[in-house]
Design an enzyme around this catalytic site. Structure first.
Site, mmCIF file in Angstrom:
data_model
loop_
_atom_site.group_PDB
_atom_site.id
_atom_site.type_symbol
_atom_site.label_atom_id
_atom_site.label_comp_id
_atom_site.label_asym_id
_atom_site.label_seq_id
_atom_site.Cartn_x
_atom_site.Cartn_y
_atom_site.Cartn_z
ATOM 1 N N SER A 8 0.839 -1.196 0.000
ATOM 2 C CA SER A 8 0.000 0.000 0.000
ATOM 3 C C SER A 8 0.878 1.252 0.000
ATOM 4 O O SER A 8 1.587 1.530 0.973
ATOM 5 C CB SER A 8 -0.919 0.000 1.220
ATOM 6 O OG SER A 8 -1.596 1.235 1.265
ATOM 7 N N HIS A 33 -1.056 -1.107 -4.445
ATOM 8 C CA HIS A 33 -2.344 -0.779 -3.848
ATOM 9 C C HIS A 33 -2.359 0.718 -3.557
ATOM 10 O O HIS A 33 -1.477 1.249 -2.874
ATOM 11 C CB HIS A 33 -2.570 -1.578 -2.569
ATOM 12 C CG HIS A 33 -3.915 -1.362 -1.956
ATOM 13 N ND1 HIS A 33 -5.060 -1.985 -2.415
ATOM 14 C CD2 HIS A 33 -4.312 -0.559 -0.934
ATOM 15 C CE1 HIS A 33 -6.100 -1.579 -1.692
ATOM 16 N NE2 HIS A 33 -5.674 -0.705 -0.782
ATOM 17 N N ASP A 35 -4.559 4.001 -2.259
ATOM 18 C CA ASP A 35 -5.708 4.381 -1.434
ATOM 19 C C ASP A 35 -6.105 5.834 -1.665
ATOM 20 O O ASP A 35 -5.332 6.741 -1.359
ATOM 21 C CB ASP A 35 -5.340 4.221 0.046
ATOM 22 C CG ASP A 35 -5.195 2.763 0.440
ATOM 23 O OD1 ASP A 35 -6.163 2.010 0.271
ATOM 24 O OD2 ASP A 35 -4.105 2.385 0.909
ATOM 25 N N MET A 37 -8.636 8.762 -0.507
ATOM 26 C CA MET A 37 -9.535 9.135 0.601
ATOM 27 C C MET A 37 -9.982 10.577 0.429
ATOM 28 O O MET A 37 -9.162 11.436 0.095
ATOM 29 C CB MET A 37 -8.796 9.018 1.933
ATOM 30 C CG MET A 37 -8.212 7.644 2.175
ATOM 31 S SD MET A 37 -7.298 7.629 3.722
ATOM 32 C CE MET A 37 -6.665 5.952 3.717
ATOM 33 N N HIS A 66 -8.084 1.710 -4.624
ATOM 34 C CA HIS A 66 -9.112 1.521 -3.594
ATOM 35 C C HIS A 66 -9.710 2.889 -3.257
ATOM 36 O O HIS A 66 -9.054 3.718 -2.639
ATOM 37 C CB HIS A 66 -8.432 0.878 -2.376
ATOM 38 C CG HIS A 66 -9.297 0.725 -1.173
ATOM 39 N ND1 HIS A 66 -8.776 0.483 0.085
ATOM 40 C CD2 HIS A 66 -10.648 0.767 -1.000
ATOM 41 C CE1 HIS A 66 -9.760 0.385 0.969
ATOM 42 N NE2 HIS A 66 -10.909 0.566 0.338
ATOM 43 N N MET A 68 -11.936 5.298 -1.257
ATOM 44 C CA MET A 68 -12.690 5.534 -0.025
ATOM 45 C C MET A 68 -13.294 6.921 -0.168
ATOM 46 O O MET A 68 -12.895 7.875 0.513
ATOM 47 C CB MET A 68 -11.749 5.417 1.185
ATOM 48 C CG MET A 68 -11.383 3.970 1.484
ATOM 49 S SD MET A 68 -9.842 3.803 2.408
ATOM 50 C CE MET A 68 -8.678 3.828 1.051
ATOM 51 N N MET A 137 -12.269 -5.141 4.366
ATOM 52 C CA MET A 137 -11.476 -4.266 5.242
ATOM 53 C C MET A 137 -11.269 -4.983 6.578
ATOM 54 O O MET A 137 -12.238 -5.354 7.247
ATOM 55 C CB MET A 137 -12.176 -2.930 5.482
ATOM 56 C CG MET A 137 -12.185 -1.986 4.283
ATOM 57 S SD MET A 137 -10.584 -1.698 3.513
ATOM 58 C CE MET A 137 -9.631 -1.014 4.880
ATOM 59 N N ASP A 175 -7.388 -6.042 3.507
ATOM 60 C CA ASP A 175 -6.678 -4.766 3.612
ATOM 61 C C ASP A 175 -6.734 -4.230 5.040
ATOM 62 O O ASP A 175 -7.823 -3.947 5.558
ATOM 63 C CB ASP A 175 -7.358 -3.772 2.647
ATOM 64 C CG ASP A 175 -6.640 -2.433 2.567
ATOM 65 O OD1 ASP A 175 -5.585 -2.266 3.198
ATOM 66 O OD2 ASP A 175 -7.171 -1.557 1.856
HETATM 67 C C1 DX5 Z 1 -6.696 1.903 5.077
HETATM 68 C C2 DX5 Z 1 -6.161 1.588 3.696
HETATM 69 C C3 DX5 Z 1 -5.091 0.564 3.682
HETATM 70 C C4 DX5 Z 1 -3.854 0.927 4.452
HETATM 71 C C5 DX5 Z 1 -3.307 -0.335 5.047
HETATM 72 O O1 DX5 Z 1 -7.822 2.683 4.979
HETATM 73 O O2 DX5 Z 1 -7.196 1.138 2.848
HETATM 74 O O3 DX5 Z 1 -4.750 0.159 2.357
HETATM 75 O O4 DX5 Z 1 -2.861 1.554 3.692
HETATM 76 O O5 DX5 Z 1 -2.267 -0.012 5.870
HETATM 77 P P1 DX5 Z 1 -1.678 -1.026 6.943
HETATM 78 O O6 DX5 Z 1 -1.145 -2.218 6.182
HETATM 79 O O7 DX5 Z 1 -0.595 -0.210 7.567
HETATM 80 O O8 DX5 Z 1 -2.765 -1.400 7.868
HETATM 81 ZN ZN ZN Z 2 -6.660 0.152 0.863
#
Ligand code: DX5
Ligand code: ZN
Length: 220
Positions: A8, A33, A35, A37, A66, A68, A137, A175
């Site tokens: 990630s 990956h 993310d 947000m 991904h 969010m 999740m 994840d």
């Molecule tokens: C959280 C993200 C994850 C995050 C995971 O909202 O979707 O992808 O980066 O991080 P770790 O592996 O540190 O929990």
């Molecule tokens: Zn993620």
């Protein structure tokens, strides 16, 4: 089966992003990956299109994006343009999930749906046949570095049954809080793809950490 390790990028060093992308390129990892947000769906803001374009410029592996964000339909074609290969939206963020999934697939991207820790697998019954991926999740989305929620195993088991029962081709991705302590049990329970952020990027030797995670789930 070849299991997938997806570092990630949220946990990468953004002031050395190219270095960290090359590290993933030259490692045993399978996907990036990424993310996104929006500060509305989750209580944090990460990054958007310009940063994903910059990642794409150097990344040589699958871009697993991904989202969010609320109402992701507004940006599906933009994520295609900046290089997403897999686009995952949250079940909790989509009023017309079936339409959203069709719109993602119409661009040629693979479509994933993610479930928050409190959302039961049963909500996927009528959409599982249309999905390429389900992202469970294992922490509440929004931040890296949180601890793994144990109830995830039960959900993976239930999802595995649903996939087998419906003959869906969806991959199971997990994840949040993935480490060398839980990855083998997750794999045995049926997970195909593992996202790991902090555990990889905060380790002393991220390349070796990726290799070790990969070995734990795909020894051959
Ligand atoms: C959280 C993200 C994850 C995050 C995971 O909202 O979707 O992808 O980066 O991080 P770790 O592996 O540190 O929990
Ligand atoms: Zn993620």
């Amino acid at each position: 089966m070849n299991k997938i390790i997806a570092p990630s990028i949220l946990a990468a060093d953004f002031s050395n992003l190219q270095r960290d992308i090359e590290m993933v390129n030259n490692s045993k990892a399978d996907w990036f990956h990424i993310d996104v947000m929006d500060g509305v769906f989750v209580p944090n803001i990460s990054f958007g299109m310009p940063v994903i374009s910059a990642i794409k410029k150097h990344a040589t592996k699958t871009m697993d994006v991904h989202l969010m964000i609320v109402d992701p339909d507004r940006f599906i074609s933009d994520f295609k343009k900046v290089g997403a290969d897999i686009l995952t939206v949250h079940y909790e963020a989509c009023t017309h999930l079936h339409r959203t999934v069709q719109a993602i697939k119409a661009t040629g991207m693979k479509a994933g749906v993610s479930l928050n820790p409190h959302t039961p697998i049963a909500v996927l019954e009528d959409i599982i046949g249309n999905l390429d991926l389900v992202l469970i999740m294992s922490v509440n989305p929004g931040f890296g570095g949180q601890s793994f929620i144990e109830n995830t195993y039960k959900k993976v088991e239930q999802l595995k049954h649903l996939i087998e029962f419906t003959k869906s081709k969806a991959l199971i991705e997990v994840d949040g809080g993935v480490t060398d302590q839980n990855i083998e049990k997750l794999s045995e329970t049926g997970v195909d793809a593992f996202v790991a952020g902090s555990f990889i990027f905060k380790s002393e030797n991220p390349t070796k950490t990726i290799e070790n995670l990969k070995y734990l789930v795909s020894p051959e």
